[in-house]
Write a protein that holds these residues in place. Structure first.
Motif, short mmCIF file in Angstrom:
data_model
loop_
_atom_site.label_atom_id
_atom_site.label_comp_id
_atom_site.label_asym_id
_atom_site.label_seq_id
_atom_site.Cartn_x
_atom_site.Cartn_y
_atom_site.Cartn_z
N VAL A 192 0.85 -1.19 0.00
CA VAL A 192 0.00 0.00 0.00
C VAL A 192 0.89 1.25 0.00
N ALA A 193 0.54 2.19 -0.87
CA ALA A 193 1.34 3.41 -1.01
C ALA A 193 0.97 4.42 0.07
N ALA A 194 1.98 5.10 0.61
CA ALA A 194 1.76 6.19 1.54
C ALA A 194 1.20 7.39 0.78
N PRO A 195 0.70 8.42 1.49
CA PRO A 195 0.17 9.60 0.82
C PRO A 195 1.16 10.19 -0.18
N ALA A 196 0.65 10.57 -1.32
CA ALA A 196 1.49 11.15 -2.37
C ALA A 196 1.99 12.52 -1.96
N ARG A 197 3.11 12.92 -2.53
CA ARG A 197 3.69 14.23 -2.27
C ARG A 197 3.92 14.93 -3.61
N PRO A 198 2.87 15.36 -4.28
CA PRO A 198 3.02 15.99 -5.60
C PRO A 198 3.95 17.19 -5.53
N GLY A 199 4.84 17.29 -6.49
CA GLY A 199 5.76 18.42 -6.57
C GLY A 199 7.05 18.22 -5.81
N TRP A 200 7.10 17.25 -4.90
CA TRP A 200 8.33 17.00 -4.13
C TRP A 200 9.12 15.87 -4.78
N GLU A 201 10.45 16.00 -4.75
CA GLU A 201 11.33 14.96 -5.24
C GLU A 201 12.28 14.53 -4.14
N ARG A 202 12.67 13.27 -4.19
CA ARG A 202 13.66 12.76 -3.24
C ARG A 202 15.04 13.25 -3.66
N LEU A 203 15.77 13.89 -2.73
CA LEU A 203 17.12 14.36 -3.00
C LEU A 203 18.18 13.51 -2.33
N GLY A 204 17.85 12.89 -1.19
CA GLY A 204 18.83 12.09 -0.49
C GLY A 204 18.25 11.52 0.78
N ALA A 205 19.03 10.67 1.44
CA ALA A 205 18.55 10.03 2.67
C ALA A 205 19.74 9.53 3.46
N ASP A 206 19.56 9.42 4.77
CA ASP A 206 20.48 8.65 5.60
C ASP A 206 19.64 7.58 6.30
N ALA A 207 20.16 7.00 7.37
CA ALA A 207 19.43 5.90 8.00
C ALA A 207 18.09 6.33 8.57
N ASP A 208 17.96 7.60 8.97
CA ASP A 208 16.76 8.04 9.68
C ASP A 208 15.98 9.15 9.00
N ARG A 209 16.56 9.80 8.01
CA ARG A 209 15.93 10.98 7.43
C ARG A 209 15.82 10.86 5.92
N LEU A 210 14.70 11.38 5.40
CA LEU A 210 14.46 11.42 3.96
C LEU A 210 14.34 12.88 3.55
N LEU A 211 15.27 13.34 2.73
CA LEU A 211 15.33 14.74 2.32
C LEU A 211 14.58 14.92 1.01
N LEU A 212 13.66 15.88 0.99
CA LEU A 212 12.86 16.19 -0.19
C LEU A 212 13.14 17.61 -0.65
#
Length: 453
Positions: A376-396
């Protein structure tokens, strides 16, 4: 260029992005029902910009320095930003202080060595390792270790490092034909030449050395935290295991693999994929064994997919978060305990764990987070792109004005806004309170996140 930040607010600004969706079905030709794609994106961006103008943002990001990047590579390594001018041979590596952005040192190897990657040496905080891209260089390659404080060379070794698990001491360097390291290992095919793993301590002293004969099928542990072992199938099909902690090689009981089988090492599982065992159903039979429990299979299942043509990694079995992902012509997500199929996206999708416990398509800029158990997909984030991540954080990130990027961190089903950067960012590295991001104009910008007192 001065940092671009926004006024501080009493607390973080969070955008709520709606309810969870349904099971993700990656329809390559289809699109969302409703308004045409352009209108949907326009409305989504309008919503984001209206919220940004209505809610004061925290002063969450400040620029430290910018440096030319071109076609090179960059890496955060503790208190240093490393910039590799990979188009030059030999490749200069420049180190900048992440606190004030000042030059610390520049290291250039002798000869014509090209370098594409950098990382802190495992278990050696004062040593950095630098190495080439085998597929790009077309050579066996050399790994260089330098002192992070001075940039002076500490040791060098023929080959490239293996990304190992935290429990593996030292740096494990693999020496092989470039074609084997670039192709045969990913394909699960017999190697064309001999292979050698060597573990080196911080000062370059050998801990152990393990040779592998030509013609062996080599499966590196695909655990997301790094490899702790490898499965080996020799010319006769006998399977053995190489332990990267001890450097020892031992037989996997009496297990064998047929010439056409693929052998995979996936965390604590050794999986043998037989593409010809069930011709009536047209699938692949997977037989899984727990590591060091070789006498009987943990499970055996048939998945209705076969090897994908036109790819080096034609068939892959790897851990992805708490589940096991099998990627052939299509991807199937299995329960690693029983082998039962949990769900499928109905296409080939290379899934990987994302911060927060979800799964995401590896390397994808657009963000779709999936529940590992159900798809099941989580809520969409239109207009946001994934730029990077570490173990605990997702940067948009999302466009802000003509040339800026608004940054945010995923927070549950929303986004915690950080602030804007005066550049269009394309990819970022995160390490503690520091960010390093490539821009669409060929620079790397070093940023500092605000931290709570």
């Amino acid at each position: 260029m001065p940092p671009s930040t926004l006024p501080i607010a009493d607390g973080p600004a969070v955008i709520d992005l709606g309810d969870a969706g349904t099971v993700w079905d990656a329809d390559a030709d289809g699109g969302p029902v409703g308004l045409p794609r352009g209108w949907g994106l326009a409305l989504a961006l309008g919503l984001v910009l209206s919220l940004v103008s209505a809610v004061p943002l925290p002063e969450g990001v400040a620029e430290v320095t910018r440096r030319p990047l071109g076609n090179g590579a960059f890496q955060l390594a503790g208190n240093l930003l490393l910039v590799l001018d990979s188009d030059r041979a030999p490749t200069p590596v420049a180190a900048f202080d992440t606190g004030d952005g000042q030059d610390r040192w520049t290291y250039t190897p002798d000869g014509v060595a090209t370098l594409s990657y950098a990382a802190s040496a495992p278990g050696a905080g004062d040593v950095l390792v630098l190495w080439p891209d085998l597929c790009r260089s077309g050579t066996t390659g050399t790994t260089f270790a330098v002192d992070r404080r001075t940039g002076q060379e500490v040791w060098r070794a023929s080959g490239v490092p293996v990304r190992t698990a935290a429990a593996v001491p030292g740096t494990v360097v693999m020496r092989s034909l470039w074609s084997d390291g670039c192709g045969a290992l990913a394909a699960g095919a017999p190697t064309g030449g001999g292979l050698r793993w060597q573990a080196l301590g911080a000062g370059g002293a050998p801990r152990w050395e393990l040779p592998v004969e030509a013609g062996t099928r080599v499966a590196l542990d695909a655990a997301e935290g790094g490899a702790a072992w490898a499965a080996l199938a020799d010319k006769q099909g006998a399977i053995s295991v190489a332990d990267f902690v001890t450097g020892r090689r031992s037989a996997a009981g009496a297990l064998t693999a047929a010439p056409g089988d693929l052998v995979a090492a996936a965390g604590d599982l050794l999986v043998i994929a037989d593409f010809d065992a069930d011709p009536a159903r047209g699938g692949t039979v997977l037989t899984a064994y727990r590591r060091d429990a070789w006498s009987a299979p943990a499970w055996r299942v048939t998945v209705p997919t076969g090897p994908a043509s036109g790819r080096t990694d034609r068939f892959a079995v790897r851990p992805c978060g708490p589940v096991l992902c099998v990627a052939g012509q299509r991807t199937f997500v299995l329960d690693p305990a029983s082998g039962a199929t949990r769900w499928t996206p109905n296409v080939r999708a290379d899934l990987a764990a994302a911060p927060g416990g979800g799964l995401a398509v590896a390397g994808a800029r657009t963000l779709t987070l999936l529940d590992p158990e159900t798809g099941v997909a989580a809520p969409a984030r239109p207009g946001w792109e994934r730029l990077g991540a570490d173990a605990d954080r997702l940067l948009l990130g999302t466009a802000a004005g003509e040339e800026g990027t608004l940054l945010g961190l995923r927070a549950g089903d929303g986004v915690t806004l950080l602030g804007t950067v005066d550049a269009r960012l394309t990819a970022c590295e995160l390490e503690g309170p520091r960010l390093a991001c490539a821009t669409d104009t060929g620079e790397v910008v070093l940023l500092r996140l605000a931290t709570k007192e």
